[in-house]
Design an enzyme around this catalytic site. Sequence first.
Site, PDB file in Angstrom:
ATOM      1  N   HIS A 277     -30.656 -43.420   8.063  1.00 35.17           N
ATOM      2  CA  HIS A 277     -29.271 -43.893   8.122  1.00 35.17           C
ATOM      3  C   HIS A 277     -29.119 -45.419   8.112  1.00 35.17           C
ATOM      4  CE1 HIS A 277     -25.137 -41.995   9.294  1.00 35.17           C
ATOM      5  NE2 HIS A 277     -25.056 -42.759   8.233  1.00 35.17           N
TER       6      HIS A 277
ATOM      7  N   ASP B  65     -21.895 -37.788  12.414  1.00 37.55           N
ATOM      8  CA  ASP B  65     -23.226 -38.047  12.947  1.00 37.55           C
ATOM      9  C   ASP B  65     -23.308 -37.553  14.389  1.00 37.55           C
ATOM     10  OD1 ASP B  65     -25.710 -39.265  13.612  1.00 37.55           O
ATOM     11  OD2 ASP B  65     -25.263 -41.006  12.343  1.00 37.55           O
TER      12      ASP B  65
ATOM     13  N   HIS C  95     -25.165 -39.224  16.326  1.00 36.70           N
ATOM     14  CA  HIS C  95     -25.371 -40.521  16.972  1.00 36.70           C
ATOM     15  C   HIS C  95     -24.320 -41.534  16.530  1.00 36.70           C
ATOM     16  CE1 HIS C  95     -29.271 -38.492  16.171  1.00 36.70           C
ATOM     17  NE2 HIS C  95     -29.486 -38.758  17.452  1.00 36.70           N
TER      18      HIS C  95
ATOM     19  N   ASP D  58     -24.953 -44.822  16.198  1.00 34.42           N
ATOM     20  CA  ASP D  58     -25.601 -45.874  15.392  1.00 34.42           C
ATOM     21  C   ASP D  58     -24.948 -47.234  15.594  1.00 34.42           C
ATOM     22  OD1 ASP D  58     -27.198 -43.824  14.587  1.00 34.42           O
ATOM     23  OD2 ASP D  58     -26.335 -43.623  12.585  1.00 34.42           O
TER      24      ASP D  58
ATOM     25  N   HIS E 159     -32.127 -47.390  12.069  1.00 36.81           N
ATOM     26  CA  HIS E 159     -31.182 -46.309  11.730  1.00 36.81           C
ATOM     27  C   HIS E 159     -30.211 -46.042  12.889  1.00 36.81           C
ATOM     28  CE1 HIS E 159     -33.310 -42.412  13.408  1.00 36.81           C
ATOM     29  NE2 HIS E 159     -33.461 -43.432  14.214  1.00 36.81           N
TER      30      HIS E 159
ATOM     31  N   ASP F 139     -24.543 -37.920   8.226  1.00 38.81           N
ATOM     32  CA  ASP F 139     -25.916 -37.753   8.698  1.00 38.81           C
ATOM     33  C   ASP F 139     -26.136 -36.261   8.925  1.00 38.81           C
ATOM     34  OD1 ASP F 139     -28.272 -37.586  10.277  1.00 38.81           O
ATOM     35  OD2 ASP F 139     -27.951 -39.644  10.999  1.00 38.81           O
TER      36      ASP F 139
ATOM     37  N   ASP G 149     -27.967 -34.793  10.714  1.00 38.70           N
ATOM     38  CA  ASP G 149     -28.161 -34.394  12.117  1.00 38.70           C
ATOM     39  C   ASP G 149     -26.834 -34.199  12.860  1.00 38.70           C
ATOM     40  OD1 ASP G 149     -27.301 -36.878  13.229  1.00 38.70           O
ATOM     41  OD2 ASP G 149     -29.365 -37.647  13.360  1.00 38.70           O
TER      42      ASP G 149
ATOM     43  N   GLU H 143     -30.843 -38.651   6.189  1.00 39.15           N
ATOM     44  CA  GLU H 143     -31.717 -38.126   7.246  1.00 39.15           C
ATOM     45  C   GLU H 143     -32.252 -36.720   6.989  1.00 39.15           C
ATOM     46  OE1 GLU H 143     -33.006 -39.884   9.796  1.00 39.15           O
ATOM     47  OE2 GLU H 143     -31.667 -41.632   9.986  1.00 39.15           O
TER      48      GLU H 143
HETATM   49  N1  LIG Z   1     -28.892 -41.975  12.392  1.00 35.35           N
HETATM   50  C1  LIG Z   1     -29.672 -41.630  13.386  1.00 35.35           C
HETATM   51  N2  LIG Z   1     -30.409 -40.532  13.300  1.00 35.35           N
HETATM   52  N3  LIG Z   1     -29.707 -42.397  14.452  1.00 35.35           N
HETATM   53  C2  LIG Z   1     -30.452 -42.144  15.610  1.00 35.35           C
HETATM   54  C3  LIG Z   1     -30.310 -43.208  16.637  1.00 35.35           C
HETATM   55  C4  LIG Z   1     -31.004 -42.850  17.884  1.00 35.35           C
HETATM   56  C5  LIG Z   1     -30.875 -43.853  19.002  1.00 35.35           C
HETATM   57  N4  LIG Z   1     -29.522 -44.005  19.397  1.00 35.35           N
HETATM   58  C6  LIG Z   1     -31.469 -45.172  18.605  1.00 35.35           C
HETATM   59  O1  LIG Z   1     -30.763 -46.140  18.509  1.00 35.35           O
HETATM   60  O2  LIG Z   1     -32.654 -45.262  18.410  1.00 35.35           O
END
Ligand SMILES: NC(=[NH2+])NCCC[C@H](N)C(=O)O
Length: 540
Positions: free
Chosen positions: A310, A334, A336, A338, A351, A442, A444, A487
């Site tokens: 990502h 997502d 997350h 991010d 990411h 994403d 996920d 992802e």
């Molecule tokens: N796009 C994603 N899969 N992001 C995951 C981020 C996970 C976590 N918040 C980090 O900053 O490491």
Amino acid sequence: MDEENINTSFINLFDCDGWIITKNGKGKIQAAFCEQDETNIYEKTRHWKIQQTDHTKTDSFNLPPSEIGKTARFFLRDILDSDKKDNYFICYDIPYVNVFVCGTVISFFERYRKYSVIIDDGTSSIKCIVQKEILNFKKEFCSSDTNDHHFAEIFKEDKDNTFLQAASITRQATRNLISQVPTFEELELGDFRQHLQRCFRLINCIHTERETKIGVLGVPFDKGQPRVGVANGPDAIRKAGLIEQLASIHRKVNIKDYGNVTYEVNKEIDKHVPNMREYAHIACCNHELSKSVEGIIKEGRICLTLGGDHSIGVGTVDGHIKAKNEEVCVLWVDAHADLNTNKTSASGNVHGMPMALLASELSDYWPYLPGMDWQKPVISIRNVAYIGLRSVDSYERLVIDKLGITAFGMEEIENYGIATVVNMALNKLDPEGKRSIHVSFDIDSLDALEAPSTGIPIRGGLTLREGIHVMESVYKTGRLGAMDLVEVNPSIGTEQDVKRTVDAAIHIILSAFGYSRKGLIPKDAQLPLQTFPPTRQVIQ
Ligand SMILES: NC(=[NH2+])NCCC[C@H](N)C(=O)O
């Protein structure tokens, strides 16, 4: 709601005469119409009157001719994907002879000649049975000296009963619909304007086959996170038949595959930036990516970028904004947020940072980033909405709260349902229906059971159906400018896991570009008749 109130609110809703039809608390149809006399036609103020009419028992086609027109006006409405709130009738002052209605099907061929809308409401087998010849016939009729009496005659004379069939279907549907129309009170006028806008947006894009030009771009990039394999995402998705499946949505989908992004890395810049793993790769790849996305969009295509992790969201959103040179809004789907900076990230994986790199409100929280001068954090976080959040770091949460970011986590999806959540998100981002939409999806965001082959799978996420719903809603706006699907990591999990994940990705993408779970009606096509032998023989 008193009449005065409605008067003032409606003035803002319309700039021409019109009808708004809804029902009152007792289940009767209530119509507000704008009374306009010729002399003050240019005057801004509109005077709306409310009319009560009981159409619940009406056999509209047995009405005295003068009533027919009135009744027909009641049928024009938006029905697409209607949840309760969307069930209103709305009618601009289109003479009823120009409004063709069968069940929930509306086809108006004067003002909206381009948009012959053919739909069924899914509650029964309501179909549009308006045929081309009849439309032509009606058109001729309309151009002659039209009156209600003539219209009534046509119903009687209709030899093959088409109108009568239409009438009975219409009656049936009307009954269904009337039971669902909300009252003015239920419509909460504050929201009403958006409902109307959406209504017209939907009508404009219901088309069975809408011209859709797509540019596909792969980004085999995995440096934004530690797991190998995600760089093979684009090719795994292509190999599973993405391009062919996109092409078979309908004849007006036009696809060009631009291959994969390549870049050269300037290792020098790495040393200067703490806690951003593989920083040089991130900066250099995103730079090339941004240029490619910009170019594809400028060629008039919706850019579909296949990741990659990502961190590539920086380049795609940047390229999109540069191509449009106007405000773009971003739907970040997502698990997350991010939203980490290199100061707040526990992992140092980029990411987890793209949104923070993009948001202008966070620019002060970054150090100088060498090699990223091409990228200005130009997007305001006000133009971003999240859907699907369920793994948010504490600093990310702080930022979301502090900046009041529009974030629909899984809890909101449980509370409101996905349809309402997407509508809320889109209305927030694009209330006027004017902006280009960027969806950064994403994989996920989907539940780990739906998409196991991804770097950080998280349970309790969106179902595939919910993901599809999000993208179908975006498609219907007609404003999708670019989409990322990121992802997907074909090196994670069993062969079955990978297949499931890639399949899910393809479903999500197809629904973003007009694939309809309801099926698509071929444009201008008739159900083909057998020519020889003549018909099925009934054996005596
Ligand atoms: N796009 C994603 N899969 N992001 C995951 C981020 C996970 C976590 N918040 C980090 O900053 O490491």
